[in-house]
Design a protein around this motif. Structure first.
Motif, PDB file in Angstrom:
ATOM      1  N   ALA A  18       3.015  63.813 -15.708  1.00 39.45           N
ATOM      2  CA  ALA A  18       2.011  63.641 -16.758  1.00 39.45           C
ATOM      3  C   ALA A  18       2.309  64.551 -17.943  1.00 39.45           C
ATOM      4  O   ALA A  18       2.224  64.124 -19.100  1.00 39.45           O
ATOM      5  CB  ALA A  18       0.618  63.914 -16.202  1.00 39.45           C
ATOM      6  N   TYR A  22       2.678  63.258 -21.746  1.00 31.90           N
ATOM      7  CA  TYR A  22       1.707  63.612 -22.782  1.00 31.90           C
ATOM      8  C   TYR A  22       2.257  64.629 -23.787  1.00 31.90           C
ATOM      9  O   TYR A  22       1.964  64.546 -24.977  1.00 31.90           O
ATOM     10  CB  TYR A  22       0.399  64.110 -22.152  1.00 31.90           C
ATOM     11  N   ARG A  23       3.067  65.558 -23.332  1.00 33.35           N
ATOM     12  CA  ARG A  23       3.633  66.563 -24.247  1.00 33.35           C
ATOM     13  C   ARG A  23       4.899  66.046 -24.920  1.00 33.35           C
ATOM     14  O   ARG A  23       5.006  66.029 -26.143  1.00 33.35           O
ATOM     15  CB  ARG A  23       3.937  67.856 -23.488  1.00 33.35           C
ATOM     16  N   LEU A  26       4.236  61.845 -26.182  1.00 36.27           N
ATOM     17  CA  LEU A  26       3.153  61.650 -27.148  1.00 36.27           C
ATOM     18  C   LEU A  26       3.011  62.801 -28.141  1.00 36.27           C
ATOM     19  O   LEU A  26       2.334  62.657 -29.151  1.00 36.27           O
ATOM     20  CB  LEU A  26       1.826  61.416 -26.428  1.00 36.27           C
ATOM     21  N   LEU A  28       1.608  65.875 -27.613  1.00 43.31           N
ATOM     22  CA  LEU A  28       0.459  66.767 -27.467  1.00 43.31           C
ATOM     23  C   LEU A  28       0.932  68.186 -27.189  1.00 43.31           C
ATOM     24  O   LEU A  28       2.052  68.397 -26.729  1.00 43.31           O
ATOM     25  CB  LEU A  28      -0.460  66.289 -26.340  1.00 43.31           C
ATOM     26  N   LEU A  44      -4.366  69.740 -22.798  1.00 43.96           N
ATOM     27  CA  LEU A  44      -3.522  69.475 -23.957  1.00 43.96           C
ATOM     28  C   LEU A  44      -4.401  69.067 -25.128  1.00 43.96           C
ATOM     29  O   LEU A  44      -5.511  68.571 -24.937  1.00 43.96           O
ATOM     30  CB  LEU A  44      -2.528  68.353 -23.645  1.00 43.96           C
ATOM     31  N   THR A  46      -4.165  67.338 -29.352  1.00 42.81           N
ATOM     32  CA  THR A  46      -3.338  66.748 -30.402  1.00 42.81           C
ATOM     33  C   THR A  46      -3.305  67.737 -31.559  1.00 42.81           C
ATOM     34  O   THR A  46      -4.292  68.440 -31.793  1.00 42.81           O
ATOM     35  CB  THR A  46      -3.897  65.400 -30.891  1.00 42.81           C
ATOM     36  N   ILE A  54      -7.704  67.437 -23.758  1.00 43.80           N
ATOM     37  CA  ILE A  54      -7.525  66.430 -22.718  1.00 43.80           C
ATOM     38  C   ILE A  54      -7.134  67.186 -21.461  1.00 43.80           C
ATOM     39  O   ILE A  54      -6.142  67.917 -21.452  1.00 43.80           O
ATOM     40  CB  ILE A  54      -6.445  65.417 -23.117  1.00 43.80           C
ATOM     41  N   LEU A  56      -5.827  67.055 -17.725  1.00 44.96           N
ATOM     42  CA  LEU A  56      -5.133  66.247 -16.722  1.00 44.96           C
ATOM     43  C   LEU A  56      -5.396  66.899 -15.375  1.00 44.96           C
ATOM     44  O   LEU A  56      -5.065  68.074 -15.172  1.00 44.96           O
ATOM     45  CB  LEU A  56      -3.636  66.202 -17.022  1.00 44.96           C
ATOM     46  N   ASP A 122       0.605  55.408 -18.600  1.00 46.00           N
ATOM     47  CA  ASP A 122       1.203  56.720 -18.370  1.00 46.00           C
ATOM     48  C   ASP A 122       1.843  56.715 -16.987  1.00 46.00           C
ATOM     49  O   ASP A 122       1.717  55.724 -16.247  1.00 46.00           O
ATOM     50  CB  ASP A 122       0.177  57.849 -18.579  1.00 46.00           C
ATOM     51  N   ILE A 128      -2.991  53.561 -21.780  1.00 45.86           N
ATOM     52  CA  ILE A 128      -3.046  54.321 -23.025  1.00 45.86           C
ATOM     53  C   ILE A 128      -2.902  53.297 -24.151  1.00 45.86           C
ATOM     54  O   ILE A 128      -1.914  52.560 -24.204  1.00 45.86           O
ATOM     55  CB  ILE A 128      -1.903  55.342 -23.116  1.00 45.86           C
TER      56      ILE A 128
END
Length: 136
Positions: A18, A22-23, A26, A28, A44, A46, A54, A56, A122, A128
């Protein structure tokens, strides 16, 4: 009343996978990486909304085993709600996400409700959606 969103939660089966999505995909920013009682959660943000975190979290973290099992079953089926992001360049963002190997559900397209967006999953199966931000 002055109310604003602070945190939202996304259940993931593997925090490392994850985090990479996400990092690294995307973009983040990682705020926290916490381990406790054999589980781990990550927060995380934005870059454009640093006050919204967010989180996780794993299905069994802080839950009775039977509840964690039920949540894991829903996660595995792709039945949990995901997130909707907005970007200034949907096509470029989509190509970066696709190049990462993400499971593409829908390429960028105009929706009947007026948005132009795409959909991917994801690594845990959460949907997403990424929408084109309105032009200023």
């Amino acid at each position: 009343m002055d109310l604003s969103l602070s945190h939202c939660f996304v259940t993931v089966h593997d925090p490392d996978l994850a985090l990479a999505f996400y990092r690294d995909v995307l973009g983040l920013e990682l705020r926290n990486d916490v381990s406790s009682d054999g589980f781990r959660w990550l927060t995380l943000t934005t870059p454009s909304q640093p006050d919204v975190e967010i989180v996780l979290t794993e299905p069994h973290a802080g839950r009775p085993p039977v509840d964690g099992d039920a949540l894991m079953a829903l996660l595995t089926k792709g039945s949990l709600n995901g997130l909707i992001f907005r970007t200034t360049d949907l096509d470029a963002t989509f190509e970066k996400v696709r190049a990462s190997g993400a499971d593409v559900l829908q390429e960028p397209s105009d929706q009947p409700w007026g948005a132009r967006d795409c959909a991917v999953r994801d690594p845990s199966g959460n949907m997403i959606r990424i929408a084109q931000a309105p032009q200023a």
